[in-house]
Write an enzyme that holds these catalytic residues in place. Sequence first.
Site, PDB file in Angstrom:
ATOM      1  N   ASP A   1      17.934  66.942 -98.282  1.00 15.92           N
ATOM      2  CA  ASP A   1      17.376  67.815 -99.311  1.00 15.92           C
ATOM      3  C   ASP A   1      16.119  67.151 -99.867  1.00 15.92           C
ATOM      4  O   ASP A   1      16.194  66.145-100.567  1.00 15.92           O
ATOM      5  CB  ASP A   1      18.426  67.997-100.418  1.00 15.92           C
ATOM      6  CG  ASP A   1      18.008  69.032-101.452  1.00 15.92           C
ATOM      7  OD1 ASP A   1      16.876  69.538-101.379  1.00 15.92           O
ATOM      8  OD2 ASP A   1      18.826  69.329-102.339  1.00 15.92           O
TER       9      ASP A   1
ATOM     10  N   HIS B   1      10.195  72.834-107.941  1.00 15.54           N
ATOM     11  CA  HIS B   1      10.655  74.105-108.514  1.00 15.54           C
ATOM     12  C   HIS B   1       9.509  74.944-109.084  1.00 15.54           C
ATOM     13  O   HIS B   1       9.694  75.662-110.070  1.00 15.54           O
ATOM     14  CB  HIS B   1      11.726  73.871-109.583  1.00 15.54           C
ATOM     15  CG  HIS B   1      13.069  73.560-109.010  1.00 15.54           C
ATOM     16  ND1 HIS B   1      14.212  73.515-109.760  1.00 15.54           N
ATOM     17  CD2 HIS B   1      13.458  73.278-107.735  1.00 15.54           C
ATOM     18  CE1 HIS B   1      15.256  73.217-108.987  1.00 15.54           C
ATOM     19  NE2 HIS B   1      14.811  73.068-107.750  1.00 15.54           N
TER      20      HIS B   1
ATOM     21  N   GLU C   1      22.072  77.145-103.209  1.00 12.81           N
ATOM     22  CA  GLU C   1      22.133  75.779-103.744  1.00 12.81           C
ATOM     23  C   GLU C   1      21.453  75.730-105.099  1.00 12.81           C
ATOM     24  O   GLU C   1      21.922  75.032-106.012  1.00 12.81           O
ATOM     25  CB  GLU C   1      21.449  74.808-102.767  1.00 12.81           C
ATOM     26  CG  GLU C   1      21.597  73.329-103.135  1.00 12.81           C
ATOM     27  CD  GLU C   1      20.477  72.788-104.019  1.00 12.81           C
ATOM     28  OE1 GLU C   1      20.546  71.597-104.380  1.00 12.81           O
ATOM     29  OE2 GLU C   1      19.541  73.546-104.352  1.00 12.81           O
TER      30      GLU C   1
END
Length: 512
Positions: free
Chosen positions: A338, A438, A309
């Site tokens: 998510d 991230h 993804e």
Amino acid sequence: MHKARKRYMPAVVLTACAALALGTAPAATAAKAEDPTALAKKLVQKVDVNGVNRHLIALQRISDANGKTRAASTEGHKKSAEYVATKLEAAGFDVTRQEFPFTFSQTLAEKLTVGGAATPIIAMTYTPSTPVGGITAPLALAAVDDTSGCEAGDYTGVTGKIVLIKRGGCTFAQKQATAAAAGAVGAIVYNNTDGSLNGTLGDPAVAKIPTGGITAADGAALAGKAGQAVTLELRTVLEPRTSYNVIAETKTGRKDNVVMLGSHLDSVPEGPGINDNGTGSATLLETALQLGATPKVNNGVRFGWWSAEEFGLVGSTYYVNQLSFEEQLNIALYLNFDMIGSPNAAYFAYDGDDSDGVGAGPGPYGSAQIEKNFTDYFASRNLPIEGTDFTGRSDYGQFIAVGIPAGGLFTGAEGKKTAAQVVKFGGTADVAYDKCYHQACDNLGNVDRVALDRNADAVAWALGSFAYSTADVNGVTPAGSTAKAKAKRANSLRLQSFGDREAGVDSDHVAA
């Protein structure tokens, strides 16, 4: 039922029939109504945040032991996928490992300087690389409107320059390709909302020039420096690899009206990805295990743990594209989860009806009803919730593209929480929903377990609701319910006809 052989019946039975003909059955003979929310209520009770958290601990330990990442194609992802798959197999699910090819990308350098001052920039996935040390060129500005940088006319005098482009109106890939066609040698896309911009070009084949993302504030500052020399260094490693999705399905329930739920299991290469998206994956796993492989459901239930993804929705897109049109028709709806435990959480449901009027339009028919299922559940718990746009940033993308209704939950990523949202949800204003988005710090300490608990309950509720019936979404009623309704009506008419004959009424002239 015992069948009477004569036209007369004992008085007590005639009395009962008369009562039925009038629509008032005696209490002793009334059938107990089936509770359509029974499974949903049961699942909410069974799906516990402690069980979800145990899976998060497992994913953290897998990451720690395998290079501190669970990125697609790495050992960390493989062991995560096997952790999920083997538990599902032990529980009796039909489990498939679906392998697919993709291009792995990892950042080596990302740097932007103007007049000797550095501006933080994030290399977009699949960006072409600059030489070591970067490229230096004058800064140009793309025209700013609702579709900034999407048309050739937005670029004037950009040949040999690095162009600054506002986000919105089209994909990052289209912006950089259009800029490249106009002669630009690099592209900097600045955000149209608060927070950093971590994007993807989607496919290495469409990448033309080095492209990175910066914040809205940094974009505004750079816009005042048009014509000045800027140095852009973006270097990445690209190589072909393979990874795999894990698909699990119940053995019970109809196979032509399947309820599907999905979440991506892979992290970015930079970290363990415990909120993004361990939270969605762990919740899905615990919900599946509590549901069981042979539940008493009308509709079959299918789960997908997607890979790659973070490299452009590759795994989920591959899955949908491998299905025939008939196989796609067998999927009644898709629910996506998510990031559902962000540390500065807000509560969002995907805006299926586009009632917010933000960004993309509504989802395929049925998406509005999916959104309502979530918002009604939160309302029943006196919890606030907002809509969030189908931005295309998660795995619902390809399902929507082929017309499958979709929905899901989200607690926010790199965007900043507003003061109004703090009043509504708590937390801290002007701070990202997930400050470790991230990054290597997206670990076990980066999860709001209260938010995770509430969202896990909502996942369980939606699954239980739609496993019972998708009538609101696509008009498909629970198996046998139509036949039961017809039989009940026919029985009522027979009883009415019997009562009419006893009273000397011609039943052929009674309205049905």
